[in-house]
Enzyme design. Structure first.
Site, short mmCIF file in Angstrom:
data_model
loop_
_atom_site.label_atom_id
_atom_site.label_comp_id
_atom_site.label_asym_id
_atom_site.label_seq_id
_atom_site.Cartn_x
_atom_site.Cartn_y
_atom_site.Cartn_z
CE LYS A 11 -15.37 -29.30 -44.69
NZ LYS A 11 -15.31 -28.86 -43.27
NE ARG A 21 -21.68 -31.88 -41.52
CZ ARG A 21 -21.60 -31.17 -42.64
NH1 ARG A 21 -20.46 -31.09 -43.30
NH2 ARG A 21 -22.65 -30.51 -43.09
#
Length: 271
Positions: A218, A252
């Protein structure tokens, strides 16, 4: 569904989308989906998370029927290639969740909006009796990056938000043992807020629900490195370790092998 979270595990991202932020995660046809599924299983994924609607900042709207078409295609391949693996469906639409369960049996519903973008979602999950991952976000993927103002510190905000949402979930009939929480790294949060939230992740874990940490590649990683998502694997491993140290139950991730290795080393270190 046999979803044992007594030990941390890896949730593999399978994006059946053309526009997810990390190009390496995108699959579209049955062949590429099958290769991704086999790879994830071989590398030790315990859950495969299927998304048919990109939730990256500013992502395009996807009509419900097109989202379902993508999810149905991917779910059919997963059930054929790895019928025993747990599957989650990354959707905020109750119609997609219901169709997935009706067509393929029990799945985990992974909802970026914690039931706030579709009023039918919480009642549907309660009726279906399936595990439910509720994530913290403000607004929508199209507006969330303009909604980063919070009256209090981010950890307090997120924990109080989930206390309120859990009350809504249980009142609707969702069993507490079916609830998982995701703090929503990168969703309506600044760079600093993301790191403050990670530093306080133990407070969210203390609420007593399994916590899903979605940190993989991210912007909170690649912006610090002045790089791109493609260059963010080492940072993902580093933050994954910290999430585990704070008590996260699920990582995740795009990169399953590295996450599984991190978990194995962490478990050895902890023991």
């Amino acid at each position: 569904m046999n979803l044992d979270l007594s030990q941390p595990c890896a949730m593999a991202i399978l994006n059946a989308t053309p526009d997810s932020f990390y190009a390496g995660s995108r699959v579209s046809d049955a062949g590429s989906i099958g290769r991704r599924v086999r790879e994830c299983v071989a590398q030790g994924a315990r859950i495969i998370d299927i998304g048919g609607y990109s939730s990256r900042p500013g992502a395009d709207e996807v009509p419900p029927d097109e989202e379902w078409r993508r999810v149905e295609t991917a779910l059919a391949v997963v059930r054929r290639e790895a019928p025993q693996i747990a599957v989650s469906v990354d959707t905020f639409r109750a119609s997609v969740a219901v169709r997935a369960v009706e067509r393929f049996g029990e799945v985990i519903v992974n909802d970026i909006s914690a039931g706030e973008l579709d009023a039918d979602m919480v009642p549907a999950v309660a009726r279906l009796g399936v595990p439910y991952v509720a994530m913290h976000m403000k607004g929508t993927p199209q507006t969330m990056q303009s909604l980063t103002e919070y009256p209090r510190d981010i950890v307090t905000e997120v924990c109080d938000y989930f206390r309120q949402r859990v009350a809504v979930f249980t009142a609707a009939g969702i069993r507490r043992e079916n609830i998982l929480l995701d703090p929503g790294f990168g969703f309506a949060k600044t760079l600093g807020q993301n790191y403050a939230l990670l530093a306080g992740l133990h407070e969210l874990c203390a609420l007593g629900f399994p916590v899903v940490a979605g940190l993989s590649r991210k912007s909170m990683i690649y912006k610090v490195l002045d790089a791109s998502p493609a260059d963010a694997l080492a940072g993902t491993v580093a933050l994954g370790w910290e999430a585990l140290r704070q008590g996260a139950a699920v990582l995740r991730v795009h990169d399953v092998r590295e996450a599984v290795d991190t978990i194995r080393i962490f478990n050895t270190f902890r023991s």
